[in-house]
Motif scaffolding. Structure first.
Motif, PDB file in Angstrom:
ATOM      1  N   TYR A 157      -5.196   2.988   2.022  1.00 34.61           N
ATOM      2  CA  TYR A 157      -3.811   3.085   1.545  1.00 34.61           C
ATOM      3  C   TYR A 157      -3.778   3.969   0.297  1.00 34.61           C
ATOM      4  N   TYR A 158      -2.921   5.017   0.315  1.00 37.27           N
ATOM      5  CA  TYR A 158      -2.722   5.874  -0.863  1.00 37.27           C
ATOM      6  C   TYR A 158      -1.275   5.720  -1.296  1.00 37.27           C
ATOM      7  N   GLY A 159      -1.055   5.409  -2.534  1.00 33.69           N
ATOM      8  CA  GLY A 159       0.329   5.274  -3.004  1.00 33.69           C
ATOM      9  C   GLY A 159       0.404   4.363  -4.210  1.00 33.69           C
ATOM     10  N   ASP A 160       1.491   3.566  -4.290  1.00 28.17           N
ATOM     11  CA  ASP A 160       1.661   2.677  -5.445  1.00 28.17           C
ATOM     12  C   ASP A 160       0.896   1.366  -5.286  1.00 28.17           C
ATOM     13  N   GLY A 161       0.487   1.061  -4.065  1.00 26.86           N
ATOM     14  CA  GLY A 161      -0.285  -0.161  -3.883  1.00 26.86           C
ATOM     15  C   GLY A 161      -0.028  -0.824  -2.548  1.00 26.86           C
ATOM     16  N   PRO A 216       3.919   4.298   0.117  1.00 27.77           N
ATOM     17  CA  PRO A 216       2.727   5.022   0.581  1.00 27.77           C
ATOM     18  C   PRO A 216       2.992   6.524   0.669  1.00 27.77           C
ATOM     19  N   HIS A 217       2.032   7.330   0.256  1.00 25.48           N
ATOM     20  CA  HIS A 217       2.206   8.778   0.331  1.00 25.48           C
ATOM     21  C   HIS A 217       1.696   9.253   1.684  1.00 25.48           C
ATOM     22  N   SER A 218       2.454   8.903   2.724  1.00 23.48           N
ATOM     23  CA  SER A 218       2.032   9.209   4.083  1.00 23.48           C
ATOM     24  C   SER A 218       3.217   8.997   5.013  1.00 23.48           C
ATOM     25  N   LEU A 219       3.253   9.719   6.127  1.00 19.37           N
ATOM     26  CA  LEU A 219       4.325   9.503   7.110  1.00 19.37           C
ATOM     27  C   LEU A 219       3.933   8.425   8.115  1.00 19.37           C
ATOM     28  N   SER A 220       2.691   7.957   8.019  1.00 19.29           N
ATOM     29  CA  SER A 220       2.206   7.074   9.080  1.00 19.29           C
ATOM     30  C   SER A 220       1.851   5.660   8.643  1.00 19.29           C
ATOM     31  N   GLN A 221       2.095   5.327   7.379  1.00 19.61           N
ATOM     32  CA  GLN A 221       1.759   3.961   6.943  1.00 19.61           C
ATOM     33  C   GLN A 221       2.935   3.035   7.213  1.00 19.61           C
TER      34      GLN A 221
END
Ligand SMILES: NC(=O)c1ccc[n+]([C@@H]2O[C@H](COP(=O)([O-])OP(=O)(O)OC[C@H]3O[C@@H](n4cnc5c(N)ncnc54)[C@H](O)[C@@H]3O)[C@@H](O)[C@H]2O)c1
Ligand SMILES: Nc1ncnc2c1ncn2[C@@H]1O[C@H](COP(=O)(O)OP(=O)(O)OP(=O)(O)O)[C@@H](O)[C@H]1O
Length: 291
Positions: A178-182, A217-222
């Motif tokens: 997981y990449y992002g705020d948490g 999340p810095h993603s289109l797929s999470q």
């Protein structure tokens, strides 16, 4: 382990414990109301010492209150109820939440219903729901610290300017990063707390499941994920991540090598009015279905 959703009613009630929301002296009349309603039933009230000191009563230690009481009352908001369920976890005592807070999603008895509900309780007109809790193991330098959570464990970035990276494993096998705020790991009861704000699903509180919801999340797929209750999930992250348990306890990942999360063997036992309907609470408190 199978956790049943309801448990048997209390057989004989002789002593009840009480903990109040901290630093709120306006609770005094409600404590008096609880005390006199219990007195009418011939039942003793033990007030935990911090709450007792705040209001000028004689108190007992938290441990003595838990050991000697047949059930416990939290007088305050949701946070007070959550704190009491966590602190009294080892004593397996049912907990009644009396609402004297701001939202009161979990605490369903209003202060003007105290007398009537206590009368009904002694007639056996109540139910006890078992709410799944989380057992969290923090692995630090070969040692394991265990904590319980009622709503959620949040793995969150510690610096406003940086994303966090969290590696998630099931039975030791990496299944996502997981990449992002948490990331939030929530119980079904906690699904209407932080999980809801982060776009996670509302899960009926007597369901048994682990809910994983990424925060920004810095993603289109999470996407949020619902996992079976018998999974053990573990996480690794770097020093830029903090862990927050039920919004009440915070740990820095700097010192923690691994965090394991599983369903606790015992759930919290919440005393509810027989009238309580989950969807009514969703509508009333969270405006469910309003357009
Ligand atoms: N952005 C957010 O939504 C956010 C941020 C931080 C923490 N929280 C939540 O706050 C919880 C702790 O609650 P608190 O009262 O001690 O802190 P708090 O006083 O900061 O209030 C959080 C709010 O969430 C409500 N709440 C708590 N548990 C709930 C539940 N299971 N269902 C619906 N609403 C609920 C409370 O009534 C309160 O209005 C944490 O477990 C976390 O889930 C939410
Ligand atoms: N026994 C306790 N120990 C530590 N912190 C507590 C305890 N009881 C309550 N708190 C914290 O004090 C704060 C306020 O308490 P509480 O949530 O009960 O009232 P509220 O915020 O007015 O109500 P609500 O949560 O329903 O909106 C919360 O952040 C809660 O986590």
């Amino acid at each position: 382990m199978k956790i049943t959703n309801h448990t048997h009613l209390l057989t004989q009630i002789k002593t009840v414990g009480l903990v109040c929301k901290p630093n709120d002296t306006t609770l005094m009349p409600y404590v008096e109301e609880i005390k006199s309603a219990l007195q009418l039933q011939g039942v003793a009230l033990l007030i935990e010492q911090t709450s007792a000191q705040m209001l000028g009563y004689k108190g007992v230690s938290f441990e003595q209150m838990c050991e000697e009481s047949d059930f416990l009352i939290s007088l305050g908001g949701d946070g007070s109820l959550i704190a009491l369920c966590r602190k009294s976890f080892a004593y397996h005592k049912p907990v009644l939440g009396i609402y004297a807070g701001q939202l009161g999603f979990l605490t369903d008895i209003q202060t003007d219903e105290i007398r009537q509900f206590i009368e009904e309780l002694f007639l056996g007109h109540y139910r006890i729901d078992i709410r799944m809790m989380l057992e969290i193991s923090l692995h630090v330098k070969g040692k394991i610290e265990k904590i319980v959570a009622f709503n959620d464990i949040v793995l969150s970035r510690s610096k406003i300017s940086h994303m966090s990276t969290i590696k998630a494993y099931v039975d030791g096998k990496l299944f996502n990063s997981y990449y992002g705020d948490g990331l939030i790991v929530s119980t079904p009861t906690g699904s209407t707390a932080y999980n809801l704000s982060a776009g996670g699903p509302v899960v009926y509180p007597l369901t048994e499941a682990l809910i994983l919801t990424p925060i920004c999340p810095h993603s289109l797929s999470q996407r949020p994920l619902v996992l079976p209750v018998d999974f053990e999930i573990s996480f690794e992250s770097d020093g830029d991540t903090v862990i927050v348990i039920d919004g009440q306890d915070t740990y820095n990942m700097n010192e923690i090598e691994r965090v394991c999360v599983r369903s606790a063997k015992e759930g919290a036992r919440l005393i509810h009015s027989l009238d309580r309907d989950y969807f009514d609470v969703l509508k009333k408190k969270l405006h469910w279905g309003h357009v």
